[in-house]
Design a protein around this motif. Structure first.
Motif, PDB file in Angstrom:
ATOM      1  N   ARG A 141      36.070-131.528  17.906  1.00 17.87           N
ATOM      2  CA  ARG A 141      36.307-131.751  18.697  1.00 17.87           C
ATOM      3  C   ARG A 141      37.174-131.304  20.207  1.00 17.87           C
ATOM      4  O   ARG A 141      38.250-131.766  19.805  1.00 17.87           O
ATOM      5  CB  ARG A 141      35.347-132.910  19.513  1.00 17.87           C
ATOM      6  CG  ARG A 141      34.206-133.013  18.480  1.00 17.87           C
ATOM      7  CD  ARG A 141      33.566-134.370  18.632  1.00 17.87           C
ATOM      8  NE  ARG A 141      32.261-134.932  18.178  1.00 17.87           N
ATOM      9  CZ  ARG A 141      31.933-135.036  18.161  1.00 17.87           C
ATOM     10  NH1 ARG A 141      32.368-136.803  19.008  1.00 17.87           N
ATOM     11  NH2 ARG A 141      30.769-135.987  17.806  1.00 17.87           N
ATOM     12  N   SER A 142      37.359-130.685  21.176  1.00 20.59           N
ATOM     13  CA  SER A 142      38.412-130.959  22.256  1.00 20.59           C
ATOM     14  C   SER A 142      38.651-132.323  22.712  1.00 20.59           C
ATOM     15  O   SER A 142      37.139-132.494  22.848  1.00 20.59           O
ATOM     16  CB  SER A 142      37.946-129.441  22.948  1.00 20.59           C
ATOM     17  OG  SER A 142      37.261-129.453  23.847  1.00 20.59           O
ATOM     18  N   ARG A 143      39.822-132.575  23.041  1.00 17.26           N
ATOM     19  CA  ARG A 143      39.566-133.775  23.665  1.00 17.26           C
ATOM     20  C   ARG A 143      40.403-133.964  25.131  1.00 17.26           C
ATOM     21  O   ARG A 143      41.656-132.259  24.594  1.00 17.26           O
ATOM     22  CB  ARG A 143      40.375-134.655  22.096  1.00 17.26           C
ATOM     23  CG  ARG A 143      40.183-135.340  21.323  1.00 17.26           C
ATOM     24  CD  ARG A 143      40.688-135.572  20.223  1.00 17.26           C
ATOM     25  NE  ARG A 143      41.271-134.306  19.751  1.00 17.26           N
ATOM     26  CZ  ARG A 143      42.006-134.868  18.038  1.00 17.26           C
ATOM     27  NH1 ARG A 143      41.691-135.690  17.701  1.00 17.26           N
ATOM     28  NH2 ARG A 143      41.670-133.800  17.671  1.00 17.26           N
ATOM     29  N   THR A 198      37.809-136.588  15.018  1.00 20.62           N
ATOM     30  CA  THR A 198      36.605-135.482  15.361  1.00 20.62           C
ATOM     31  C   THR A 198      35.675-135.111  14.972  1.00 20.62           C
ATOM     32  O   THR A 198      34.875-134.517  14.664  1.00 20.62           O
ATOM     33  CB  THR A 198      37.431-134.959  16.549  1.00 20.62           C
ATOM     34  OG1 THR A 198      37.664-133.392  16.413  1.00 20.62           O
ATOM     35  CG2 THR A 198      37.871-136.013  17.834  1.00 20.62           C
ATOM     36  N   LYS A 219      37.982-122.614  13.337  1.00 21.43           N
ATOM     37  CA  LYS A 219      36.955-122.767  14.438  1.00 21.43           C
ATOM     38  C   LYS A 219      38.414-122.439  15.304  1.00 21.43           C
ATOM     39  O   LYS A 219      37.904-121.188  16.634  1.00 21.43           O
ATOM     40  CB  LYS A 219      37.285-123.731  15.035  1.00 21.43           C
ATOM     41  CG  LYS A 219      36.258-124.440  16.572  1.00 21.43           C
ATOM     42  CD  LYS A 219      36.412-125.620  16.761  1.00 21.43           C
ATOM     43  CE  LYS A 219      35.452-126.086  18.187  1.00 21.43           C
ATOM     44  NZ  LYS A 219      34.156-127.016  17.871  1.00 21.43           N
ATOM     45  N   GLU A 259      31.857-134.902  13.626  1.00 22.82           N
ATOM     46  CA  GLU A 259      31.397-134.170  14.124  1.00 22.82           C
ATOM     47  C   GLU A 259      29.686-134.162  12.081  1.00 22.82           C
ATOM     48  O   GLU A 259      29.035-134.037  12.526  1.00 22.82           O
ATOM     49  CB  GLU A 259      31.589-132.487  14.178  1.00 22.82           C
ATOM     50  CG  GLU A 259      31.805-132.921  15.177  1.00 22.82           C
ATOM     51  CD  GLU A 259      31.257-131.960  16.180  1.00 22.82           C
ATOM     52  OE1 GLU A 259      30.389-131.324  15.794  1.00 22.82           O
ATOM     53  OE2 GLU A 259      30.674-132.895  17.643  1.00 22.82           O
TER      54      GLU A 259
END
Lengths: 435, 191
Positions: A196-198, A182, A351, A186
């Motif tokens: 990213r959060s999934r 992910t 992050k 990006e």
């Protein structure tokens, strides 16, 4: 063509590597190259392609071992807009160089595999995200794609059909985190590469918001062979649940470092002692990382461990990206772990707090230990930081991997850590001085 | 007075059309800017931002994230020496020390007196079977030794050999679809 240091003429991936100029389309084609893509676009349906790959049992070679056909089948068939294959060519796991080896020797194999994968998910474009440092593989892929397009194998009418297929390149610019799918997406979208959060998973919402399957270079490079010989033929190789062959990179303290194609199921002893020539004369292997720096270490007493993917998982480690790093008795495990922690701390995207803070905390602790300022306290801190980094506390696996390095080196080499922390000595280096 | 040339700005303006969404052009654009300017100054990043209709802060945010974008001046020839585990096991620490003394600098990022060289310690380059390795002038140099490094430096200091030693730079754009710079009459400067 690149200099070869590894398997040439292996059973699947390196089958044609002994042929001169394999990177050129006419040579690749004369051996049977592009016959798989031709058959796929002219005679097969997407479902048949997925079934064939399913029969092969092929699992992703980027580190997660996920079944490739299953990943493809997650991409919705009825999606009205574009769908993408994204090729993860951002190989930057310490100890892993096999994707570079494959791309430098046979770029067309990846181009063909990526095009077949696009067809299988009902997409028309594959994007290869290649790390910025890989200049030569980039140039070879660029030229290979241009050749395939000129010959009419890619483009609006591949092999005269009406199913447009494109393979495009995108260069990374130096960030380990882009190997995480992910974060890679990006980056491909022109952003800072932060995972990213999934959910949503890439299969639903991936590159540019569209359904996407992200596959590793080696995984896709295997696909043309499977389509030529059939999934059942591929599945004859390997173990019960880990089918086929795979590439491993052996590096560090061995006589013949290189990229070797192995049938899954052979032991690490076979790879390290036979293929890679064993330890440097006069030294003994102490420890090895079985699948990139992110795989928990195994001591030399476990050299007879099989490369079976599930067997490695049961041991708490993994086959990962196939990067086998070998360390012998002339090197200090604490220093090796400290170096890897510096890597994970530097490459943390920042992050998630446990990874951002924990990595640097570990680095400072190792610095104190190696400066002779360690104590019982430092041992406790490393244990706590290692726990804090792991156990799914972050969006991606980078933090976990950092924690695994600490945990697994401490578990197997507690004595070296205690020597450093409690007695301020390094018996490994002392032995070298006295030798 | 702009930092980037007019035809480069034009080239950057044409980039977004090559991608499914225009924002993807930011890295290729920064790459072009860096190739022309040597490194990314705040002015250069602002001009890239303007050409792509992006916020300058956003572009700087991208540039600072990736290690291959340089925000400080760098040597014409940069030694990116891998010091990750596989290379360190095979002597990368000594290689770094040798590079430092051979080009006469004390720390990473420092320019040699002639401005020709600088070095950085980098993470795994993905060529572990050739350890120790480094990247120099868009090529990997493998199985490094002190002698090899001396030879690479000598080649680059001698102008005749340098032409041979430097392979043409790969175009940073996908598939080499780089637009040819359009020749353009220079406007005489007024005032």
């Amino acid at each position: 063509m690149a200099e070869q240091r590894g398997t040439v003429g292996g059973p699947v991936l390196t089958e044609w590597f002994a042929t001169k100029d394999l990177h050129k389309l006419d040579v690749y084609e004369s051996l049977g190259g592009y016959s798989a893509l031709r058959k796929v676009v002219k005679e097969m349906t997407a479902g048949q392609v997925i079934d064939e790959v399913k029969a092969s049992g092929l699992r992703g070679r980027g580190g997660a071992d996920f079944p490739t056909a299953t990943k493809w089948s997650f991409v919705p068939k009825d999606h009205p807009g574009p769908k993408y294959i994204v090729v993860n060519a951002d190989e930057s796991e310490p100890g892993s160089a096999k994707d570079r080896y494959l791309m430098e020797n046979s770029p067309h194999m990846l181009v063909e595999g990526a095009a077949i994968a696009s067809f299988a998910i009902g997409g028309h474009a594959a994007w290869v995200y290649i790390r910025g440092e890989y200049d030569l593989p980039f140039e070879m892929l660029r030229d290979a794609i241009a050749e395939a397009r000129a010959k009419g194998y890619l483009g609006d009418h591949p092999f005269g059909t009406d199913y447009p297929l494109e393979v495009r390149l995108y260069r990374g610019h130096g960030a380990y985190i882009c190997g995480e799918e992910t974060a890679l997406l990006e980056s491909l979208e022109g952003k800072r590469a932060q995972p990213r959060s999934r959910p949503p998973f890439p299969a639903v919402k991936g590159a540019w918001g569209m359904p996407t399957a992200v596959n590793n270079v080696e995984t896709l490079s295997t696909v043309p062979w499977i389509m030529r010989h059939g999934g059942a033929e591929y599945a004859k190789r390997g173990t019960e649940k880990s089918k086929g062959t795979r590439m491993v990179t052996v590096s560090g303290d061995v006589q013949k470092p290189g990229n070797y194609e192995i049938e899954i199921g052979v032991t690490y002893r076979h790879i390290i002692e036979e293929l890679a020539g064993g330890p440097i004369p006069g030294r003994k292997i102490k420890v090895f990382w079985p699948g990139g720096s992110s795989a928990k270490v195994l001591p030399a007493s476990m050299l007879d461990t099989s490369t079976d993917l599930d067997g490695l998982k049961a041991l708490g480690t993994m086959g990962g990206s196939g990067g086998i790093i070998v360390m012998d008795d002339s090197h200090c495990v604490v220093k090796g772990a400290a170096r890897l922690l510096r890597f994970y701390a530097f490459e943390s995207c920042g992050k998630c707090t446990p990874c951002r803070v924990g990595g640097n905390w570990a680095v400072r602790t190792y610095d104190r230990i190696l400066a002779g300022q360690g104590s019982q306290l430092e041992l406790g801190i490393l244990e706590r930081v290692s726990d804090g980094l792991q156990n799914g506390r972050c969006l991606c696996g980078l933090g976990d991997a950092a924690g695994w390095v600490i945990e697994s080196t401490m578990r197997h080499f507690r004595n070296e850590y205690e020597e450093h922390c409690l007695h301020n000595v390094c018996s490994v280096e002392a032995a070298l001085v006295n030798a | 007075m702009s930092v980037l040339s007019e035809h480069l700005i034009e080239e950057i303006r044409e980039l977004p059309a090559k991608y499914p969404q225009p924002r993807s052009a930011v890295m290729p654009a920064l790459d072009l800017a860096q190739e022309e300017a040597g490194y990314l100054t705040p002015e250069a990043m602002s001009e890239v931002a303007a050409a792509l209709n992006l916020d300058p802060g956003y572009v700087e945010g991208v540039a600072t994230f990736y290690t291959l974008f340089h925000l400080e001046p760098v040597g014409k020839h940069r030694f990116y020496v891998c010091t990750n585990l596989s290379c360190t096991l095979r002597g990368a620490t000594d290689i770094v020390e040798h590079v430092k003394s051979a080009i006469g600098v004390h720390e990473a990022g420092e320019l040699s007196k002639d401005g020709f060289f600088s070095y950085e310690e980098v993470e795994c380059l993905g060529a572990c079977e050739y350890a120790p390795v480094m990247r120099l002038d868009h090529r990997y140099e493998k199985d490094l030794t002190a002698n090899k490094i001396d030879a690479l430096i000598a080649e680059r200091r001698s102008p005749t050999k340098a032409a041979v030693a430097h392979a043409p730079l790969p175009s940073p754009l996908p598939e080499g679809e780089r637009a040819k710079p359009k020749p353009r009459a220079r406007k005489p400067k007024s005032g």
